[in-house]
Design an enzyme around this catalytic site. Structure first.
Site, PDB file in Angstrom:
ATOM      1  N   GLY A 239       0.749  -1.244   0.000  1.00  0.00           N
ATOM      2  CA  GLY A 239       0.000   0.000   0.000  1.00  0.00           C
ATOM      3  C   GLY A 239       0.777   1.290   0.000  1.00  0.00           C
ATOM      4  O   GLY A 239       0.207   2.356  -0.265  1.00  0.00           O
ATOM      5  N   PRO A 275       4.852  -5.318  -0.277  1.00  0.00           N
ATOM      6  CA  PRO A 275       4.964  -4.131  -1.133  1.00  0.00           C
ATOM      7  C   PRO A 275       4.937  -4.507  -2.608  1.00  0.00           C
ATOM      8  O   PRO A 275       5.539  -5.491  -3.016  1.00  0.00           O
ATOM      9  CB  PRO A 275       6.333  -3.561  -0.755  1.00  0.00           C
ATOM     10  N   GLY A 276       4.199  -3.755  -3.387  1.00  0.00           N
ATOM     11  CA  GLY A 276       4.166  -3.987  -4.830  1.00  0.00           C
ATOM     12  C   GLY A 276       4.629  -2.733  -5.550  1.00  0.00           C
ATOM     13  O   GLY A 276       5.755  -2.627  -6.044  1.00  0.00           O
ATOM     14  N   ARG A 277       3.747  -1.734  -5.550  1.00  0.00           N
ATOM     15  CA  ARG A 277       3.995  -0.507  -6.296  1.00  0.00           C
ATOM     16  C   ARG A 277       5.304   0.182  -5.898  1.00  0.00           C
ATOM     17  O   ARG A 277       6.026   0.691  -6.747  1.00  0.00           O
ATOM     18  CB  ARG A 277       2.822   0.456  -6.049  1.00  0.00           C
ATOM     19  N   ARG A 313      -4.348   2.236 -16.278  1.00  0.00           N
ATOM     20  CA  ARG A 313      -4.510   3.034 -15.051  1.00  0.00           C
ATOM     21  C   ARG A 313      -5.240   4.365 -15.274  1.00  0.00           C
ATOM     22  O   ARG A 313      -6.114   4.718 -14.478  1.00  0.00           O
ATOM     23  CB  ARG A 313      -3.157   3.264 -14.361  1.00  0.00           C
ATOM     24  N   TYR A 317      -8.563   4.578 -13.090  1.00  0.00           N
ATOM     25  CA  TYR A 317      -8.475   5.362 -11.840  1.00  0.00           C
ATOM     26  C   TYR A 317      -8.185   6.846 -12.100  1.00  0.00           C
ATOM     27  O   TYR A 317      -7.730   7.547 -11.199  1.00  0.00           O
ATOM     28  CB  TYR A 317      -7.346   4.833 -10.931  1.00  0.00           C
ATOM     29  N   CYS A 345     -11.177   2.192 -29.607  1.00  0.00           N
ATOM     30  CA  CYS A 345     -12.500   2.773 -29.848  1.00  0.00           C
ATOM     31  C   CYS A 345     -13.285   2.895 -28.546  1.00  0.00           C
ATOM     32  O   CYS A 345     -14.309   2.217 -28.354  1.00  0.00           O
ATOM     33  CB  CYS A 345     -13.245   1.922 -30.864  1.00  0.00           C
ATOM     34  N   GLU A 346     -12.790   3.688 -27.651  1.00  0.00           N
ATOM     35  CA  GLU A 346     -13.436   3.940 -26.356  1.00  0.00           C
ATOM     36  C   GLU A 346     -13.070   5.371 -25.958  1.00  0.00           C
ATOM     37  O   GLU A 346     -11.895   5.756 -26.057  1.00  0.00           O
ATOM     38  CB  GLU A 346     -12.858   3.029 -25.251  1.00  0.00           C
ATOM     39  N   TYR A 374       1.304  -2.325 -12.093  1.00  0.00           N
ATOM     40  CA  TYR A 374      -0.069  -2.312 -12.599  1.00  0.00           C
ATOM     41  C   TYR A 374      -0.130  -1.737 -14.017  1.00  0.00           C
ATOM     42  O   TYR A 374      -1.088  -1.061 -14.387  1.00  0.00           O
ATOM     43  CB  TYR A 374      -0.995  -1.547 -11.632  1.00  0.00           C
TER      44      TYR A 374
HETATM   45  N1  LLP Z   1      -1.375  -7.022  -0.685  1.00  0.00           N
HETATM   46  C1  LLP Z   1      -2.660  -7.126  -1.071  1.00  0.00           C
HETATM   47  C2  LLP Z   1      -3.545  -8.052  -0.349  1.00  0.00           C
HETATM   48  C3  LLP Z   1      -3.141  -6.340  -2.136  1.00  0.00           C
HETATM   49  O1  LLP Z   1      -4.409  -6.432  -2.482  1.00  0.00           O
HETATM   50  C4  LLP Z   1      -2.257  -5.463  -2.798  1.00  0.00           C
HETATM   51  C5  LLP Z   1      -2.727  -4.656  -3.912  1.00  0.00           C
HETATM   52  C6  LLP Z   1      -0.916  -5.413  -2.379  1.00  0.00           C
HETATM   53  C7  LLP Z   1      -0.514  -6.193  -1.323  1.00  0.00           C
HETATM   54  C8  LLP Z   1       0.096  -4.536  -3.028  1.00  0.00           C
HETATM   55  O2  LLP Z   1      -0.232  -3.187  -2.854  1.00  0.00           O
HETATM   56  P1  LLP Z   1       0.787  -2.036  -3.289  1.00  0.00           P
HETATM   57  O3  LLP Z   1       1.977  -2.112  -2.402  1.00  0.00           O
HETATM   58  O4  LLP Z   1       1.162  -2.270  -4.712  1.00  0.00           O
HETATM   59  O5  LLP Z   1       0.025  -0.793  -3.105  1.00  0.00           O
HETATM   60  N2  LLP Z   1      -4.332  -1.556  -9.954  1.00  0.00           N
HETATM   61  C9  LLP Z   1      -4.310  -0.523  -8.945  1.00  0.00           C
HETATM   62  C10 LLP Z   1      -3.771  -1.018  -7.629  1.00  0.00           C
HETATM   63  C11 LLP Z   1      -4.511  -2.231  -7.104  1.00  0.00           C
HETATM   64  C12 LLP Z   1      -3.893  -2.780  -5.842  1.00  0.00           C
HETATM   65  C13 LLP Z   1      -4.449  -4.105  -5.537  1.00  0.00           C
HETATM   66  N3  LLP Z   1      -3.919  -4.706  -4.363  1.00  0.00           N
HETATM   67  C14 LLP Z   1      -3.499   0.642  -9.462  1.00  0.00           C
HETATM   68  O6  LLP Z   1      -2.990   0.577 -10.577  1.00  0.00           O
HETATM   69  O7  LLP Z   1      -3.379   1.667  -8.798  1.00  0.00           O
END
Ligand code: LLP
Length: 421
Positions: A239, A275-277, A313, A317, A345-346, A374
Site C-alpha cells: 500500500g 509491497p508492490g507498487r 490506469r 483510476y 474505440c473507447e 499495474y
Molecule cells: N497485498 C494485497 C492483499 C493487495 O491487495 C495489494 C494490492 C498489495 C498487497 C500490493 O499493494 P501495493 O503495495 O502495490 O500498493 N491496480 C491498482 C492497484 C490495485 C492494488 C491491488 N492490491 C493501481 O494501478 O493503482
C-alpha cells in the site's frame, strides 16, 4: 528514486537509450530498470533491518519473470493471489517458504497447489474459505498455516477503486467477526491460525491510516493470544504510495518502517510486508510513438500508438503518469495543451487531458513514466492489439523479457467449430 534520465539529450534507462530499444523492439514497449528494482528492494530491506521481517513482493504489481528473478536475487519473497502467480514466483526461484497466498477467492485446486508447494502462509478472508481450506489440507494430511485478513474499517488509498479497508469493502473479515473465526479455526482440522493480516489500500500517501489499522491489528493479536491462539506473525499488506508527480510526497520507507517498529515493539512477531507498487512502480516506463495530432475546436488531440489496453490506469483510476519525450527539449520550448489519446474505440482511451507538452510531431517517441506497477499486468489484447513487449535493462545491457506476440500466436488458442469449416 529511479534510473530514467536524459543523457546527451536522449532519455535513458540506466545506460541504455530508450530510442535504441524502440528501434529494435518497436513500440509500445515497457522498459524496466533492474537498478531501480534492486534499489527499492534494498531500501525497504534496510529500513527493516534487525527485525524479523519477510518482504513478500506483491506479484500482482508486475509478475514478469525477469522482474521476479531480479527481486528473488535480492532475497524477496512473494505475495501471490492466484495459482498462476504462485507458479510464476516459484519459476523465478522464490522459495515456497517465502510465499504468502492472499485473495478473497482461492479455488480448491489453487489451495492444493499451494499446500503441495509448501508455502509459508495462507491469508484467508472468510469463514467459508477456512472451511474449504481445512477440508483440502486435511485430505492431503497437511496443516495450513493461516492468517485471517481482518477489515479494520479504516479508509485509505489513492482512489476509491483501490481502497480496501472500509467496512463495506469485499476484503477481509468484518472486524467484529474476527475473534469468532479464530475460535472456529482452533476447532478445525488442517488449519492453524498463526497470524493476523491486514491490507487497507494502495497508493497510500500518509502514515496515519496505516498506523491506525496496524494498532488495531496489534490489539487483536493481544486479545487472540489471551484466548489461547499462538499468534506469531502479522502481515501488514502493501500500500505504500509512490511519487507519480514530482511534487507527490509519500512517506519514505524509513518513516513507514519506524512507525511499524514502534507499533509492533515488544510483540514478538514476524512482520510480513507485501509491497508492490513501491518496488516496481517507478522502475518501469511505457514507450510509445506519436502517430498523429488532430486539432479540434476545443482540444488538440495527440494520438499515440499505445492504448488503454496497454496501460489501463488512467482509464480505471484517472491516474496521472508524467509524459516525457525521448528527445529532450529545452525548458524554453513552445508548449501545447494536448489530450493524449490512444487508438482504441473507447472514450476512456485517454492518457492525459489538457497536458502541456512541447510540440510533438508524428514519429516522436514519448515515455509514460511510473508504469512499472499495474501496467503490463493489466494489459489485454482488446481491439486485437498484440500485448506490448517488455524489456529489462541492467546497466548497459538489455533483454526482451516478453516479446510481442505475432498475429498467429494471438489466435492460436481459438478453434473453428466444424460447422464453420
Ligand atoms: N497485498 C494485497 C492483499 C493487495 O491487495 C495489494 C494490492 C498489495 C498487497 C500490493 O499493494 P501495493 O503495495 O502495490 O500498493 N491496480 C491498482 C492497484 C490495485 C492494488 C491491488 N492490491 C493501481 O494501478 O493503482
Amino acid at each position: 528514486m529511479h534510473h530514467f534520465h536524459y543523457k546527451d539529450g536522449r532519455l535513458h534507462c540506466e545506460d541504455v537509450s530508450l530510442d535504441a530499444i524502440a528501434d529494435e523492439v518497436g513500440t509500445p514497449v515497457y522498459v524496466y530498470s533492474s537498478a531501480t528494482l534492486r534499489r527499492h528492494a534494498r531500501v525497504i530491506a534496510t529500513a527493516f533491518e534487525g527485525m524479523d521481517c519477510l518482504i513478500a513482493y506483491s506479484v500482482k504489481a508486475n509478475g514478469n519473470l525477469g522482474v521476479l528473478k531480479t527481486l528473488a536475487a535480492e532475497g524477496c519473497g512473494a505475495d501471490v493471489v492466484s495459482g498462476g502467480e504462485l507458479l510464476r514466483a516459484r519459476k523465478a526461484g522464490i522459495p515456497a517458504s517465502k510465499i504468502v497466498f492472499s485473495g478473497v477467492g482461492k479455488t480448491r485446486a489453487e489451495m492444493r497447489l499451494a499446500l503441495e508447494e509448501g508455502i509459508h502462509q495462507f491469508n484467508v478472508e472468510s469463514a467459508a474459505e477456512v472451511e474449504v481450506l481445512s477440508e483440502v489440507a486435511s485430505a492431503l494430511g497437511q496443516t495450513a498455516e493461516v492468517a485471517v485478513r481482518v477489515n479494520p474499517d479504516v479508509a485509505a488509498g489513492g482512489h476509491p477503486n483501490i481502497s480496501t479497508g472500509k467496512a463495506g469493502d469485499k476484503f477481509g473479515v468484518p472486524w467484529d467477526d474476527a475473534e469468532t473465526l479464530y475460535a472456529r479455526i482452533a476447532r478445525l482440522e488442517g488449519v492453524e491460525a498463526v497470524g493476523v493480516d491486514v491490507h487497507i489500500g494502495s497508493q497510500i500517501d500518509v502514515i496515519a491510516p496505516m498506523r491506525a489499522a496496524f494498532e488495531r491489528v496489534v490489539s487483536l493479536v493481544k486479545r487472540l493470544r489471551e484466548q489461547g491462539n499462538d499468534i506469531r506473525r502479522i502481515d501488514l499488506g502493501g500500500g505504500l504510495g509512490i511519487p507519480y508527480r514530482t511534487w507527490d510526497n509519500p512517506p519514505p520507507p524509513d518513516e513507514y518502517a519506524a512507525m511499524i517498529r514502534e507499533v509492533t515493539e515488544g510483540l514478538g512477531v514476524q512482520v510480513i510486508l507485501e509491497p508492490g507498487r513501491v518496488i516496481a512502480g517507478n522502475a518501469g516506463v511505457l514507450v510509445t510513438e506519436a502517430l498523429f495530432t488532430k486539432p479540434s475546436p476545443k482540444r488538440t488531440f495527440l494520438i499515440v500508438d499505445a492504448g488503454m489496453n496497454d496501460l489501463m490506469r488512467p482509464a480505471l483510476y484517472q491516474a496521472h503518469h508524467d509524459i516525457l519525450p525521448l528527445r529532450e527539449r529545452p525548458d524554453s520550448a513552445d508548449q501545447i495543451s494536448y489530450d493524449v489519446v490512444g487508438p482504441i474505440c473507447e472514450s476512456t482511451d485517454k492518457f492525459a487531458a489538457e497536458r502541456n507538452l512541447p510540440v510533438i510531431q508524428s514519429g516522436d517517441r514519448l515515455a509514460f513514466m511510473s508504469a512499472g506497477a499495474y501496467g503490463a499486468v493489466l494489459s489485454s489484447q482488446y481491439n486485437a492489439r498484440p500485448l506490448a513487449a517488455e524489456v529489462l535493462v541492467d546497466g548497459d545491457r538489455y533483454a526482451i523479457v516478453r516479446r510481442r506476440p505475432t498475429f498467429d500466436e494471438m489466435v492460436a488458442l481459438e478453434a473453428t467449430p466444424d460447422w464453420l469449416t
